[in-house]
Write an enzyme that holds these catalytic residues in place. Structure first.
Site, PDB file in Angstrom:
ATOM      1  N   LYS A  95       0.759  -1.059   0.016  1.00 33.87           N
ATOM      2  CA  LYS A  95       0.091  -0.021   0.063  1.00 33.87           C
ATOM      3  C   LYS A  95       0.702   1.193   0.043  1.00 33.87           C
ATOM      4  O   LYS A  95       0.546   2.225  -0.690  1.00 33.87           O
ATOM      5  CB  LYS A  95      -1.012  -0.046   1.140  1.00 33.87           C
ATOM      6  CG  LYS A  95      -2.050  -1.169   1.293  1.00 33.87           C
ATOM      7  CD  LYS A  95      -3.033  -1.026   2.432  1.00 33.87           C
ATOM      8  CE  LYS A  95      -2.294  -0.935   3.894  1.00 33.87           C
ATOM      9  NZ  LYS A  95      -1.858  -2.203   4.402  1.00 33.87           N
ATOM     10  N   ARG A 121      -9.598   0.800   9.389  1.00 34.93           N
ATOM     11  CA  ARG A 121      -9.053  -0.760   9.376  1.00 34.93           C
ATOM     12  C   ARG A 121     -10.205  -1.433  10.429  1.00 34.93           C
ATOM     13  O   ARG A 121     -10.092  -2.690  10.611  1.00 34.93           O
ATOM     14  CB  ARG A 121      -7.958  -0.739  10.218  1.00 34.93           C
ATOM     15  CG  ARG A 121      -6.507  -1.131   9.388  1.00 34.93           C
ATOM     16  CD  ARG A 121      -5.448  -0.927  10.431  1.00 34.93           C
ATOM     17  NE  ARG A 121      -4.241  -1.553  10.192  1.00 34.93           N
ATOM     18  CZ  ARG A 121      -3.164  -1.144   9.551  1.00 34.93           C
ATOM     19  NH1 ARG A 121      -3.095   0.145   9.217  1.00 34.93           N
ATOM     20  NH2 ARG A 121      -2.246  -1.866   9.271  1.00 34.93           N
ATOM     21  N   ARG A 144      11.591  -6.860   5.120  1.00 33.33           N
ATOM     22  CA  ARG A 144      11.509  -5.585   4.743  1.00 33.33           C
ATOM     23  C   ARG A 144      12.322  -4.778   5.669  1.00 33.33           C
ATOM     24  O   ARG A 144      12.591  -4.948   6.834  1.00 33.33           O
ATOM     25  CB  ARG A 144       9.807  -5.266   5.083  1.00 33.33           C
ATOM     26  CG  ARG A 144       9.731  -3.727   4.819  1.00 33.33           C
ATOM     27  CD  ARG A 144       8.209  -3.402   4.552  1.00 33.33           C
ATOM     28  NE  ARG A 144       7.596  -3.470   5.727  1.00 33.33           N
ATOM     29  CZ  ARG A 144       6.283  -3.089   5.748  1.00 33.33           C
ATOM     30  NH1 ARG A 144       5.510  -2.676   5.074  1.00 33.33           N
ATOM     31  NH2 ARG A 144       5.553  -3.225   7.114  1.00 33.33           N
ATOM     32  N   ARG A 154      11.164  -3.041  11.208  1.00 33.47           N
ATOM     33  CA  ARG A 154      10.260  -2.463  12.068  1.00 33.47           C
ATOM     34  C   ARG A 154      10.167  -3.512  13.121  1.00 33.47           C
ATOM     35  O   ARG A 154      10.149  -4.829  13.078  1.00 33.47           O
ATOM     36  CB  ARG A 154       9.008  -2.045  11.365  1.00 33.47           C
ATOM     37  CG  ARG A 154       8.713  -0.900  10.544  1.00 33.47           C
ATOM     38  CD  ARG A 154       7.889  -0.882   9.548  1.00 33.47           C
ATOM     39  NE  ARG A 154       6.291  -1.063   9.964  1.00 33.47           N
ATOM     40  CZ  ARG A 154       5.272  -0.964   9.555  1.00 33.47           C
ATOM     41  NH1 ARG A 154       5.267  -0.201   8.477  1.00 33.47           N
ATOM     42  NH2 ARG A 154       4.124  -1.630  10.075  1.00 33.47           N
ATOM     43  N   ARG A 188      -0.689  -9.294  13.338  1.00 30.81           N
ATOM     44  CA  ARG A 188      -1.175  -8.578  12.488  1.00 30.81           C
ATOM     45  C   ARG A 188      -2.312  -9.008  11.240  1.00 30.81           C
ATOM     46  O   ARG A 188      -3.116  -8.385  10.971  1.00 30.81           O
ATOM     47  CB  ARG A 188      -0.014  -7.496  11.877  1.00 30.81           C
ATOM     48  CG  ARG A 188       0.630  -7.015  12.753  1.00 30.81           C
ATOM     49  CD  ARG A 188       2.030  -6.248  12.175  1.00 30.81           C
ATOM     50  NE  ARG A 188       1.845  -5.181  11.108  1.00 30.81           N
ATOM     51  CZ  ARG A 188       2.870  -4.972  10.244  1.00 30.81           C
ATOM     52  NH1 ARG A 188       4.209  -5.745  10.375  1.00 30.81           N
ATOM     53  NH2 ARG A 188       2.837  -4.373   9.340  1.00 30.81           N
TER      54      ARG A 188
HETATM   55  P1  AMP Z   1       0.802   0.119   8.939  1.00 32.55           P
HETATM   56  O1  AMP Z   1       2.023   0.800   8.843  1.00 32.55           O
HETATM   57  O2  AMP Z   1      -0.377   0.623   8.395  1.00 32.55           O
HETATM   58  O3  AMP Z   1       1.172  -1.334   8.751  1.00 32.55           O
HETATM   59  O4  AMP Z   1       0.405   0.075  10.483  1.00 32.55           O
HETATM   60  C1  AMP Z   1       1.569  -0.087  11.807  1.00 32.55           C
HETATM   61  C2  AMP Z   1       0.671  -0.348  12.963  1.00 32.55           C
HETATM   62  O5  AMP Z   1       0.116   0.945  13.321  1.00 32.55           O
HETATM   63  C3  AMP Z   1      -0.605  -1.285  12.812  1.00 32.55           C
HETATM   64  O6  AMP Z   1       0.004  -2.600  12.975  1.00 32.55           O
HETATM   65  C4  AMP Z   1      -1.155  -0.972  13.998  1.00 32.55           C
HETATM   66  O7  AMP Z   1      -0.671  -1.092  15.560  1.00 32.55           O
HETATM   67  C5  AMP Z   1      -1.168   0.769  13.880  1.00 32.55           C
HETATM   68  N1  AMP Z   1      -2.368   1.370  12.933  1.00 32.55           N
HETATM   69  C6  AMP Z   1      -2.034   1.930  11.756  1.00 32.55           C
HETATM   70  N2  AMP Z   1      -3.131   2.304  11.344  1.00 32.55           N
HETATM   71  C7  AMP Z   1      -3.904   1.868  12.071  1.00 32.55           C
HETATM   72  C8  AMP Z   1      -5.582   2.001  12.051  1.00 32.55           C
HETATM   73  N3  AMP Z   1      -6.227   2.259  11.006  1.00 32.55           N
HETATM   74  N4  AMP Z   1      -6.222   1.399  13.377  1.00 32.55           N
HETATM   75  C9  AMP Z   1      -5.605   0.777  14.405  1.00 32.55           C
HETATM   76  N5  AMP Z   1      -4.491   0.844  14.293  1.00 32.55           N
HETATM   77  C10 AMP Z   1      -3.391   1.306  13.186  1.00 32.55           C
END
Ligand code: AMP
Length: 217
Positions: free
Chosen positions: A13, A88, A127, A161, A172
């Site tokens: 994404k 989400r 990654r 990360r 996740r």
């Molecule tokens: P991402 O970089 O989008 O994979 O997000 C990394 C982490 O941030 C996720 O695993 C969640 O812990 C948190 N996070 C990001 N976006 C959301 C969201 N819309 N709702 C809840 N947690 C989020």
């Protein structure tokens, strides 16, 4: 254009959002990036979020809804935006509808980048990203030219990360299937969902997304 990029963690994404930003001239709003920035800055919000993020769990809805509500009121979002990693959960999608409704706006397209779980685990464990400029690498498929050095800005030392560790990846993916996947049906019913195969190269996936959006593949 108001657009949502949807897909499991590691579907690409963020990579596609960067390309779409240039094509569509709308900003990418990534809740993950916002939360990681808050974590780096050590704010109260960042500290709370870190406990959930490092374990691979979703941050509470009210936290991310508040972040997005503030962000979409900024002037650069007046003509549109692209949401990456939000909504989400169903309550987040409902909150998004309500805040857009107030402004007489709505989401026009949802692009779902589809990648099977096995592929995701392989992608995320390889990654790495540059802490200085945010460039993302895959140790096997998109390695940096010089080991551990960012091609884009020359920074030495690429990070993995905390939530790209195997245990967090499994949590996740479960959160994605349990809490996020149901949103697809919601957007499908509205006729705005575009399913795109995300298993090939970033260039091919980008071409598919352009085709789906009618933006010229
Ligand atoms: P991402 O970089 O989008 O994979 O997000 C990394 C982490 O941030 C996720 O695993 C969640 O812990 C948190 N996070 C990001 N976006 C959301 C969201 N819309 N709702 C809840 N947690 C989020």
């Amino acid at each position: 254009m108001r657009l949502v990029l949807f897909g499991p963690p590691g579907a690409g994404k963020g990579t596609q959002a960067k390309r779409l930003e240039e094509l569509l001239k709308v900003p990418q709003l990534s809740t993950g990036d916002m939360l990681r920035a808050a974590k780096r800055e050590g704010t109260e919000l960042g500290k709370t979020a870190a406990e959930y993020m490092d374990a691979g769990k979703l941050v509470p809805d009210e936290v991310v809804v508040g972040l997005i509500e503030q962000r979409i009121q900024q002037p650069d979002c007046a003509d549109g935006f692209m949401l990456d990693g939000f909504p989400r959960t169903i309550p987040q999608a409902d909150a998004l509808d309500a805040m857009l409704d107030k402004a007489g706006q709505k989401i026009e397209h949802v692009v779902s980048i589809e990648v099977p779980d096995d592929n995701i685990v392989q992608r995320l464990s390889n990654r790495r990203s540059c802490p200085a400029c945010g460039a993302v690498y895959h140790l096997v498929h998109v390695p940096p030219a010089v080991d551990n050095t960012c091609d884009k800005c020359g920074h030495v030392g690429l990070d993995q990360r905390d939530d790209d560790q195997p245990d967090a990846i499994r949590v996740r993916l479960k959160a994605f299937h349990d809490q996020t996947s149901p949103l697809k049906a919601l957007y499908d019913e509205r006729g705005i969902l575009h399913r795109v195969d995300g298993t090939s190269s970033p260039e091919e996936v980008f071409a598919r997304i352009q085709g789906a959006l009618g933006a010229g593949a």
